[in-house]
Design a protein around this motif. Structure first.
Motif, PDB file in Angstrom:
ATOM      1  N   GLU A  53       0.592  -0.934   0.269  1.00  0.00           N
ATOM      2  CA  GLU A  53       0.106  -0.710   0.019  1.00  0.00           C
ATOM      3  C   GLU A  53       1.055   1.242  -0.319  1.00  0.00           C
ATOM      4  N   GLU A  54       1.499   0.930   0.825  1.00  0.00           N
ATOM      5  CA  GLU A  54       2.369   2.234   0.936  1.00  0.00           C
ATOM      6  C   GLU A  54       3.686   3.130  -0.364  1.00  0.00           C
ATOM      7  N   ARG A  55       3.246   1.300  -0.869  1.00  0.00           N
ATOM      8  CA  ARG A  55       4.458   1.221  -2.186  1.00  0.00           C
ATOM      9  C   ARG A  55       3.642   2.380  -3.407  1.00  0.00           C
ATOM     10  N   VAL A  56       2.201   1.156  -3.651  1.00  0.00           N
ATOM     11  CA  VAL A  56       1.516   1.747  -4.319  1.00  0.00           C
ATOM     12  C   VAL A  56       0.942   3.965  -4.006  1.00  0.00           C
ATOM     13  N   GLU A  57       0.752   3.539  -3.085  1.00  0.00           N
ATOM     14  CA  GLU A  57       0.943   5.376  -3.139  1.00  0.00           C
ATOM     15  C   GLU A  57       2.045   6.464  -2.943  1.00  0.00           C
ATOM     16  N   MET A  58       3.480   5.729  -3.042  1.00  0.00           N
ATOM     17  CA  MET A  58       4.117   6.784  -3.380  1.00  0.00           C
ATOM     18  C   MET A  58       4.134   7.048  -5.084  1.00  0.00           C
ATOM     19  N   LEU A  59       3.736   6.092  -5.691  1.00  0.00           N
ATOM     20  CA  LEU A  59       3.363   5.965  -7.511  1.00  0.00           C
ATOM     21  C   LEU A  59       2.194   6.852  -7.274  1.00  0.00           C
ATOM     22  N   ARG A  60       1.196   6.702  -6.901  1.00  0.00           N
ATOM     23  CA  ARG A  60       0.287   7.027  -7.529  1.00  0.00           C
ATOM     24  C   ARG A  60       1.043   8.833  -7.145  1.00  0.00           C
ATOM     25  N   SER A  61       1.225   9.552  -6.064  1.00  0.00           N
ATOM     26  CA  SER A  61       1.934  10.351  -5.338  1.00  0.00           C
ATOM     27  C   SER A  61       3.015  10.563  -6.601  1.00  0.00           C
ATOM     28  N   ALA A  62       3.650   9.906  -7.013  1.00  0.00           N
ATOM     29  CA  ALA A  62       4.681  10.395  -8.940  1.00  0.00           C
ATOM     30  C   ALA A  62       4.097  10.515  -9.943  1.00  0.00           C
ATOM     31  N   THR A  63       3.313  10.302  -9.471  1.00  0.00           N
ATOM     32  CA  THR A  63       2.153   9.675 -11.292  1.00  0.00           C
ATOM     33  C   THR A  63       1.187  10.761 -11.831  1.00  0.00           C
ATOM     34  N   ALA A  64       1.209  11.157 -10.462  1.00  0.00           N
ATOM     35  CA  ALA A  64      -0.557  12.075  -9.774  1.00  0.00           C
ATOM     36  C   ALA A  64      -1.179  12.788 -11.478  1.00  0.00           C
ATOM     37  N   GLY A  65      -0.268  13.538 -12.103  1.00  0.00           N
ATOM     38  CA  GLY A  65      -0.289  14.321 -13.217  1.00  0.00           C
ATOM     39  C   GLY A  65      -0.481  13.306 -14.832  1.00  0.00           C
ATOM     40  N   MET A  66      -0.174  12.219 -14.817  1.00  0.00           N
ATOM     41  CA  MET A  66      -0.468  11.030 -16.242  1.00  0.00           C
ATOM     42  C   MET A  66      -1.605  10.488 -16.587  1.00  0.00           C
ATOM     43  N   ALA A  67      -2.209  10.905 -17.091  1.00  0.00           N
ATOM     44  CA  ALA A  67      -3.678  11.144 -17.805  1.00  0.00           C
ATOM     45  C   ALA A  67      -3.645   9.798 -17.653  1.00  0.00           C
ATOM     46  N   ASN A  68      -2.811   8.905 -19.096  1.00  0.00           N
ATOM     47  CA  ASN A  68      -3.249   6.854 -18.964  1.00  0.00           C
ATOM     48  C   ASN A  68      -2.297   6.140 -18.216  1.00  0.00           C
ATOM     49  N   VAL A  69      -1.145   6.287 -16.790  1.00  0.00           N
ATOM     50  CA  VAL A  69      -1.061   5.410 -16.287  1.00  0.00           C
ATOM     51  C   VAL A  69      -1.799   5.453 -14.553  1.00  0.00           C
ATOM     52  N   GLU A  70      -2.234   4.186 -14.634  1.00  0.00           N
ATOM     53  CA  GLU A  70      -3.006   3.756 -13.123  1.00  0.00           C
ATOM     54  C   GLU A  70      -1.577   3.018 -12.047  1.00  0.00           C
ATOM     55  N   VAL A  71      -2.007   2.914 -11.190  1.00  0.00           N
ATOM     56  CA  VAL A  71      -0.937   2.480 -10.716  1.00  0.00           C
ATOM     57  C   VAL A  71      -2.096   1.043  -9.708  1.00  0.00           C
ATOM     58  N   ASP A  72      -1.699  -0.283  -9.623  1.00  0.00           N
ATOM     59  CA  ASP A  72      -2.149  -1.140  -8.876  1.00  0.00           C
ATOM     60  C   ASP A  72      -1.001  -2.160  -8.274  1.00  0.00           C
ATOM     61  N   CYS A  73      -1.579  -2.708  -7.391  1.00  0.00           N
ATOM     62  CA  CYS A  73      -0.742  -3.594  -7.075  1.00  0.00           C
ATOM     63  C   CYS A  73      -1.526  -5.398  -7.401  1.00  0.00           C
ATOM     64  N   PHE A  74      -0.485  -6.964  -7.134  1.00  0.00           N
ATOM     65  CA  PHE A  74      -0.528  -7.440  -7.921  1.00  0.00           C
ATOM     66  C   PHE A  74       0.115  -9.033  -7.171  1.00  0.00           C
ATOM     67  N   ASP A  75      -0.751 -10.053  -6.991  1.00  0.00           N
ATOM     68  CA  ASP A  75      -0.244 -11.133  -6.487  1.00  0.00           C
ATOM     69  C   ASP A  75      -0.029 -12.425  -7.162  1.00  0.00           C
ATOM     70  N   GLY A  76       0.727 -13.535  -6.949  1.00  0.00           N
ATOM     71  CA  GLY A  76       0.463 -14.118  -8.054  1.00  0.00           C
ATOM     72  C   GLY A  76       1.287 -14.628  -9.398  1.00  0.00           C
ATOM     73  N   LEU A  77       1.122 -14.755 -10.218  1.00  0.00           N
ATOM     74  CA  LEU A  77       1.179 -14.668 -11.803  1.00  0.00           C
ATOM     75  C   LEU A  77       1.441 -13.446 -12.879  1.00  0.00           C
ATOM     76  N   LEU A  78       1.969 -12.679 -12.884  1.00  0.00           N
ATOM     77  CA  LEU A  78       2.668 -11.320 -13.901  1.00  0.00           C
ATOM     78  C   LEU A  78       1.727 -11.683 -14.935  1.00  0.00           C
ATOM     79  N   VAL A  79       1.647 -12.822 -15.712  1.00  0.00           N
ATOM     80  CA  VAL A  79       0.770 -13.117 -17.264  1.00  0.00           C
ATOM     81  C   VAL A  79      -0.487 -13.123 -16.875  1.00  0.00           C
ATOM     82  N   GLU A  80      -0.990 -14.079 -15.396  1.00  0.00           N
ATOM     83  CA  GLU A  80      -2.128 -13.760 -15.404  1.00  0.00           C
ATOM     84  C   GLU A  80      -3.227 -12.585 -15.144  1.00  0.00           C
ATOM     85  N   TYR A  81      -2.206 -12.002 -14.421  1.00  0.00           N
ATOM     86  CA  TYR A  81      -2.386 -10.225 -13.481  1.00  0.00           C
ATOM     87  C   TYR A  81      -2.687  -9.528 -15.159  1.00  0.00           C
TER      88      TYR A  81
END
Ligand code: PNS
Length: 180
Positions: A53-81
């Protein structure tokens, strides 16, 4: 009328924490795709310094002005995500030749698991080709200067989480005094 399929890329990583090297890659990739999903790995085998959650929050604030960038988190296989998110591209950065072997292994395994998803590599900006989250943490813990390498709010969080360790003052075992 034909409708074009959206080009969605996933940029996965530990981002513990995000550095200006990661942000440089995000800035350069975002204009090339319709949507860039920065995906923070939740259950890293290695013990992360910051929660997902902290890592997502830091990324969200650093990319706040970027309209087509979304920050999310995942677990399990990357390709399934990536499949769940409708992504056709995985983005990874390469800094030096030493990154290549690990990245090649991952890309080939991911291709075997999901041939319809392509891994694309971008070269790290030359100003950041030496930069890693691990080194930033080490430098901060030893009282070094990391300004310009991470966003200011990340630097503040690092200083909070990793107070500088004072030198022990012990010289035994590594004294420069000759014992002749
Ligand atoms: O920033 P990192 O730590 O180099 O990122 C590594 C990451 C998150 C890309 C990798 O560990 C990953 O994809 N993990 C998810 C689990 C998975 O899919 N493993 C098989 C990949 S070949």
């Amino acid at each position: 009328m034909t409708t074009r399929k959206l080009r969605i890329a996933v940029y996965p990583g530990s981002f513990d924490p995000v550095t200006n090297g990661h942000l440089d890659l995000i800035n350069r990739c975002a204009p090339l795709v319709d949507r860039l999903i920065v995906a923070v790995l939740r259950n890293a085998g290695k013990q992360p310094l910051f929660t997902a959650e902290e890592r997502v929050e830091m990324l969200r604030s650093a990319t706040a002005g970027m309209a087509n960038v979304e920050v999310d988190c995942f677990d399990g296989l990357l390709v399934e995500y990536a499949r769940r998110r409708g992504a056709s591209l995985l983005l990874r950065g390469i800094r030096a030749i030493s990154d290549y072997e690990y990245e090649l292994q991952m890309a080939l395994m991911n291709r075997r698991l999901a041939p319809e998803i392509e891994t694309v590599f971008m070269m790290a900006g030359e100003a950041y080709s030496f930069l890693s989250s691990r080194l930033v943490k080490e430098v901060i813990a030893l009282g070094g200067d990391v300004s310009g390498l991470v966003p200011p709010q990340v630097e503040a969080k690092l200083k909070e989480r990793l107070p500088v360790r004072p030198p022990s003052g012990e010289t035994s075992g590594c004294s420069s005094v000759s014992n002749k």
